[in-house]
Write an enzyme that holds these catalytic residues in place. Structure first.
Site, mmCIF file in Angstrom:
data_model
loop_
_atom_site.group_PDB
_atom_site.id
_atom_site.type_symbol
_atom_site.label_atom_id
_atom_site.label_comp_id
_atom_site.label_asym_id
_atom_site.label_seq_id
_atom_site.Cartn_x
_atom_site.Cartn_y
_atom_site.Cartn_z
ATOM 1 N N CYS A 77 0.830 -1.202 0.000
ATOM 2 C CA CYS A 77 0.000 0.000 0.000
ATOM 3 C C CYS A 77 0.870 1.260 0.000
ATOM 4 C CB CYS A 77 -1.002 -0.036 1.158
ATOM 5 S SG CYS A 77 -2.370 1.127 0.915
ATOM 6 N N HIS A 176 -3.483 -4.902 0.136
ATOM 7 C CA HIS A 176 -3.084 -5.351 1.466
ATOM 8 C C HIS A 176 -3.019 -6.869 1.491
ATOM 9 C CE1 HIS A 176 -3.173 -1.468 3.479
ATOM 10 N NE2 HIS A 176 -4.203 -1.179 2.711
ATOM 11 N N GLU A 178 -1.826 -8.676 3.710
ATOM 12 C CA GLU A 178 -2.067 -9.181 5.064
ATOM 13 C C GLU A 178 -3.548 -9.363 5.383
ATOM 14 O OE1 GLU A 178 -2.086 -4.718 5.360
ATOM 15 O OE2 GLU A 178 -0.873 -6.188 4.291
#
Length: 194
Positions: A77, A176, A178
Site C-alpha cells: 500500500c 493489502h 495481510e
C-alpha cells in the site's frame, strides 16, 4: 530467519503482525538501521499519507537505508507508493526505488478511494506462484502507480494500474496482502521463501 517490519508513522502494522503469526513467522517491528540491515527479509507496510510518512523516514535516516537494502523487501500500500520516485499526494518526493510517479485516480464514474476486493491479471511475480488465475485481493487507496516495465500484476479501477511492482530484490503490492485472505497469505509465504 529474521524478518523485520519497518516501524514508521503508518498504520496497519497489527494486521501484518497477525498475518505473520498465522503462518508461524517470527518478526521484529523496528526503525533501527542495524536491525533492518541485518534482517533476512524486510516488510515495509503502510496505511497513511505519503508526505508525513516520508518525513518520518527522513527523520530516522530510513530514506537512505531502504533503497540500499540487499535482502528481499516487500512494500505494501503506502509502502509501495513510497518505493516509487514521486507521489501526487501532497507533492511528495519518495524513495525512488521504482522510477515511476504515483498519481491520484482520475475522476470518473467510480468512487475514489478504491476500497474493496478486485482481481489481478498479468501475474508475473514469484510471489504469485501457486495462485488461482485472476485472484481477488483487498485494496484501499486513492493513488496508484501506472502500468510500467516493473509491473508484475495489474488491476483495473477507473484506469489500469500496477497492483504489484518488482525490481531486483524489491517487491511491492498496492493491495493489502495481510488482509487478502488465502491469496494474500500465499504472497507472504512465497515472499518469506525467497
Amino acid at each position: 530467519m529474521k524478518t523485520v517490519i519497518i516501524k514508521y508513522n503508518a498504520g496497519n502494522v497489527q494486521s501484518v503482525i497477525y498475518a505473520l503469526e498465522r503462518i508461524g513467522a517470527s518478526y521484529l517491528w523496528t526503525d533501527d538501521e542495524a536491525e533492518i540491515r541485518t534482517a533476512d527479509k524486510v516488510i515495509f507496510p503502510g496505511v497513511g499519507e505519503a508526505s508525513t510518512a516520508m518525513a518520518y523516514l527522513r527523520e530516522k535516516g530510513l530514506d537512505r537505508v531502504i533503497p540500499t537494502l540487499q535482502q528481499p523487501v516487500l512494500g505494501t500500500c503506502v509502502g509501495m507508493q513510497l518505493m516509487c520516485q514521486y507521489s501526487e499526494e501532497n507533492q511528495t518526493q519518495a524513495l525512488g526505488i521504482f522510477p515511476v510517479d504515483v498519481r491520484r485516480f482520475p475522476a470518473g464514474e467510480l468512487k475514489v478511494p478504491h476500497v474493496g476486493w478486485n482481481n489481478l491479471y498479468d501475474l508475473k511475480s514469484p510471489l504469485m506462484e501457486g495462485m488461482t488465475p485472476n485472484p481477488y485481493v483487498y485494496f484501499v487507496h486513492s493513488y496508484a502507480a501506472p502500468v510500467c516495465e516493473y509491473t508484475v500484476a495489474s488491476c483495473d479501477y477507473v484506469v489500469p494500474f500496477s497492483a504489484m511492482l518488482h525490481k531486483d530484490n524489491f517487491y511491492a503490492a498496492q493491495f493489502h496482502a495481510e488482509i487478502s485472505g488465502k491469496e494474500g497469505q500465499l504472497i507472504l509465504e512465497n515472499f518469506l521463501k525467497l
